[in-house]
Enzyme design. Structure first.
Site, PDB file in Angstrom:
ATOM      1  N   THR A 173       0.895  -1.159   0.000  1.00 51.15           N
ATOM      2  CA  THR A 173       0.000   0.000   0.000  1.00 51.15           C
ATOM      3  C   THR A 173       0.933   1.208   0.000  1.00 51.15           C
ATOM      4  O   THR A 173       2.032   1.142   0.575  1.00 51.15           O
ATOM      5  CB  THR A 173      -0.936   0.048   1.233  1.00 51.15           C
ATOM      6  OG1 THR A 173      -0.151   0.203   2.410  1.00 51.15           O
ATOM      7  CG2 THR A 173      -1.781  -1.209   1.351  1.00 51.15           C
ATOM      8  N   HIS A 174       0.535   2.262  -0.640  1.00 52.58           N
ATOM      9  CA  HIS A 174       1.397   3.456  -0.783  1.00 52.58           C
ATOM     10  C   HIS A 174       2.748   3.105  -1.420  1.00 52.58           C
ATOM     11  O   HIS A 174       3.757   3.760  -1.153  1.00 52.58           O
ATOM     12  CB  HIS A 174       1.643   4.137   0.563  1.00 52.58           C
ATOM     13  CG  HIS A 174       0.392   4.417   1.328  1.00 52.58           C
ATOM     14  ND1 HIS A 174      -0.307   5.592   1.244  1.00 52.58           N
ATOM     15  CD2 HIS A 174      -0.310   3.617   2.171  1.00 52.58           C
ATOM     16  CE1 HIS A 174      -1.388   5.535   2.029  1.00 52.58           C
ATOM     17  NE2 HIS A 174      -1.416   4.334   2.596  1.00 52.58           N
ATOM     18  N   SER A 295      18.235   0.545 -26.459  1.00 50.74           N
ATOM     19  CA  SER A 295      18.533   1.966 -26.602  1.00 50.74           C
ATOM     20  C   SER A 295      19.475   2.152 -27.776  1.00 50.74           C
ATOM     21  O   SER A 295      20.335   1.306 -28.032  1.00 50.74           O
ATOM     22  CB  SER A 295      19.184   2.472 -25.315  1.00 50.74           C
ATOM     23  OG  SER A 295      19.960   3.623 -25.588  1.00 50.74           O
ATOM     24  N   GLU A 308       5.142   0.976 -20.995  1.00 55.36           N
ATOM     25  CA  GLU A 308       5.073   2.446 -21.002  1.00 55.36           C
ATOM     26  C   GLU A 308       4.006   2.941 -21.978  1.00 55.36           C
ATOM     27  O   GLU A 308       3.285   3.902 -21.697  1.00 55.36           O
ATOM     28  CB  GLU A 308       6.433   3.032 -21.371  1.00 55.36           C
ATOM     29  CG  GLU A 308       7.454   2.810 -20.265  1.00 55.36           C
ATOM     30  CD  GLU A 308       8.873   3.069 -20.739  1.00 55.36           C
ATOM     31  OE1 GLU A 308       9.583   3.784 -20.035  1.00 55.36           O
ATOM     32  OE2 GLU A 308       9.273   2.547 -21.792  1.00 55.36           O
ATOM     33  N   TYR A 335     -30.257  16.800 -35.202  1.00 58.12           N
ATOM     34  CA  TYR A 335     -28.925  16.641 -35.779  1.00 58.12           C
ATOM     35  C   TYR A 335     -28.255  17.992 -35.997  1.00 58.12           C
ATOM     36  O   TYR A 335     -28.863  18.952 -36.462  1.00 58.12           O
ATOM     37  CB  TYR A 335     -29.013  15.889 -37.122  1.00 58.12           C
ATOM     38  CG  TYR A 335     -27.639  15.703 -37.753  1.00 58.12           C
ATOM     39  CD1 TYR A 335     -26.850  14.612 -37.423  1.00 58.12           C
ATOM     40  CD2 TYR A 335     -27.121  16.647 -38.652  1.00 58.12           C
ATOM     41  CE1 TYR A 335     -25.581  14.462 -37.968  1.00 58.12           C
ATOM     42  CE2 TYR A 335     -25.852  16.502 -39.202  1.00 58.12           C
ATOM     43  CZ  TYR A 335     -25.093  15.403 -38.849  1.00 58.12           C
ATOM     44  OH  TYR A 335     -23.834  15.252 -39.381  1.00 58.12           O
ATOM     45  N   GLN A 340     -20.741  15.027 -36.643  1.00 54.28           N
ATOM     46  CA  GLN A 340     -19.807  14.315 -37.516  1.00 54.28           C
ATOM     47  C   GLN A 340     -18.479  14.046 -36.792  1.00 54.28           C
ATOM     48  O   GLN A 340     -17.739  13.143 -37.161  1.00 54.28           O
ATOM     49  CB  GLN A 340     -19.552  15.134 -38.788  1.00 54.28           C
ATOM     50  CG  GLN A 340     -18.621  14.466 -39.771  1.00 54.28           C
ATOM     51  CD  GLN A 340     -18.678  15.131 -41.135  1.00 54.28           C
ATOM     52  OE1 GLN A 340     -19.668  15.054 -41.838  1.00 54.28           O
ATOM     53  NE2 GLN A 340     -17.609  15.808 -41.501  1.00 54.28           N
ATOM     54  N   LYS A 343     -17.074  10.333 -34.855  1.00 52.57           N
ATOM     55  CA  LYS A 343     -16.529   9.081 -35.354  1.00 52.57           C
ATOM     56  C   LYS A 343     -15.045   8.875 -35.060  1.00 52.57           C
ATOM     57  O   LYS A 343     -14.631   7.812 -34.577  1.00 52.57           O
ATOM     58  CB  LYS A 343     -16.780   8.966 -36.865  1.00 52.57           C
ATOM     59  CG  LYS A 343     -18.209   8.546 -37.164  1.00 52.57           C
ATOM     60  CD  LYS A 343     -18.582   8.678 -38.615  1.00 52.57           C
ATOM     61  CE  LYS A 343     -19.073  10.045 -38.985  1.00 52.57           C
ATOM     62  NZ  LYS A 343     -20.198  10.573 -38.211  1.00 52.57           N
TER      63      LYS A 343
END
Ligand code: ARG
Length: 486
Positions: A173-174, A295, A308, A335, A340, A343
């Site tokens: 925890t923490h 790397s 990541e 509408y 539009q 999407k």
């Protein structure tokens, strides 16, 4: 169900003939280039083509039922649509930027095939109900693909948990050592989060299964159409009860984007943990070479880029949700062209997750877990202190006093740089009269794990039960994902 993988858009440099527009009649001359460039959506909505064709087929049948197409016309129309569908898939028919949007392109394609009869299909239908229908169809099909991919991730995690179901690990925890847990218990906690994601998507599908088709522009149609019939043909469970709501509502897109964002958040949390676990400071886990990167300058590096990216992509998934909500805020019914913009965010959320999920699954199922390090670290940081305090409680000591006594024991050990079990009998009693020598009996990680045997606890038998429960749940998810809705 059409293959949800999108049909590729080809954009040839120039097409012979004037572009077909769905709204040319009352205008003199064509639109300004700047307007056309702004309003065009074909470059992203072309992937709705298979769904637009499906709903066109259903619409053709209700026009026939209403007596607006005779038998021959219906047959020609359905043949034309089937031919166009095949041509879209093979690439023989492609949209062009002059088409404005997918609906325009497909009307052009149909008229190219069956002539002016193709123009009858638009009766009783507007792009407003059409696009809302297409997007629902698209999402309902893709949500199933997404659930299948989530099920693979859950299975990957369950398998890793199963392989390490006896391995103790530090529970945190923490981000500080708290109490020992089984590593499997920790991994399965993530599975529960993903299982809720799947439940959420399945709940979403129930609400999304309402067909907007028949709403026309906004008020319904004066033609004798049968929205329920088209709804059923398209795999919906009902048709919209209010035509204005049918064309205005994008809750289904927002709600989907939320579900996707929460999947992203869950992926980011496991991503962050893998980043930590693979760090030299933890060294709990080593990634397989196939799921790690190097790397360009530091030859020794092995980086957890998948983890990541899992963390980073959560940002864009939340962004898609935020963008949709903001676009809808204050929008008057029914509408508006703002819609539009619905999407691209949902397409991006789908695409992002369908690329991310297999990578995370692969990373997790191929990682090597250093169970020796985990076991050695499990009791560190005085992680058995709660067990000592609870042992005192079992002997009748109020928890408040037990907590105080063990707190002093921990402080003594920290000051003398030793562990709880290193304190001798005399010293124990000196620290607190409650601390009898037999408290040492609870100073074992195995004992601490076994003792937490109530439902939800980390005891080995509870974890074995969880494994079985989750496997059954995932099997049910796979059945749902492969059942199809059309
Ligand atoms: N491309 C449009 C969209 O995605 C289709 C609907 C257009 N409707 C209209 N009234 N202009 O929303």
């Amino acid at each position: 169900m059409p293959d949800p993988s999108s049909v590729q858009l080809h954009q040839p440099g120039s097409e012979p003939g004037a572009p077909l527009r769905l709204w040319g009649g009352r205008f003199e001359g064509g639109p300004a280039a700047a307007l056309a460039a702004l309003s065009v959506s074909i470059h992203f909505d072309w992937r709705l083509a298979p769904y637009d064709l499906l709903s066109s087929r259903a619409h053709a049948r209700v026009l026939h039922k209403a007596g607006l197409l005779d038998d021959d016309e219906l047959a020609t129309m359905l043949d034309g649509l089937a031919d166009l569908d095949a041509a879209c898939q093979s690439g023989a028919f492609s949209a062009t930027v002059a088409d404005e949007d997918v609906h325009t392109a497909l009307e052009r394609g149909l008229i190219e095939r069956i002539g002016p009869l193709g123009g009858k299909l638009r009766a009783g239908r507007s792009r407003n109900d059409q696009v809302a229908t297409d997007l629902r169809l698209f999402l309902r099909a893709h949500v199933r693909v997404l659930v299948a991919s989530l099920a693979e991730l859950e299975t990957a995690l369950i398998d890793v948990a199963d392989r390490h179901k006896d391995a103790p690990a530090p529970g945190m925890t923490h981000l500080q050592h708290a109490q020992p847990v089984l590593f499997a218990h920790h991994l399965l906690a993530h599975v529960h989060a993903f299982a809720r994601d799947v439940d959420r998507l399945r709940d979403w599908d129930v609400r999304a299964a309402v067909s907007p088709l028949g709403a026309g522009a906004l008020a319904g149609s004066s033609l004798p159409l049968d929205p329920i019939a088209t709804a059923y043909e398209l795999g919906f469970t009902s048709s919209a009860a209010n035509s204005i709501d049918a064309v205005s509502d994008r809750d289904f897109a927002v709600e989907f984007a939320f579900c996707a964002a929460l999947v992203g958040i869950h992926l980011s949390r496991i991503g962050e943990e893998v980043v930590l676990w693979t760090s030299r400071e933890f060294r709990w886990v080593e990634l397989d070479d196939s799921f790690a990167t190097g790397s360009s300058i530091m030859p020794q590096k092995k980086n957890p880029d998948v983890a990541e990216l899992a963390r980073g992509k959560a940002g864009r998934l939340v962004g898609n949700l935020t963008g949709l909500l903001t676009m809808l805020k204050g929008l008057p019914l029914a509408y508006d062209r703002d819609l539009q913009e619905d999407k691209e965010p949902v397409f991006d959320s789908i695409d992002t997750l369908l690329v991310l999920l297999p990578a995370v699954s692969g990373m997790l199922s191929t990682m090597r877990v250093d169970t020796d390090r985990l076991a050695a670290a499990a009791p560190e940081g005085f992680a058995l202190a709660t067990d000592v305090a609870e042992d005192l409680v079992r002997r009748g000591v109020p928890f408040r006093d037990a907590h105080e006594a063990v707190g002093r024991l921990v402080a003594w050990c920290a000051a003398h740089n030793c562990d709880l079990h290193d304190v001798d009998d005399a010293q124990l009693v000196e620290i607190s009269a409650h601390l009898k020598p037999d408290v040492r009996a609870v100073l074992s990680v195995r004992g601490a794990l076994a003792a937490r045997s109530a439902r939800g606890g980390t005891a080995p038998e509870r974890v074995v039960e969880q494994l079985a429960e989750l496997r059954a749940q995932v099997a049910d998810q796979v059945t749902w994902a492969t059942s199809g809705n059309l």
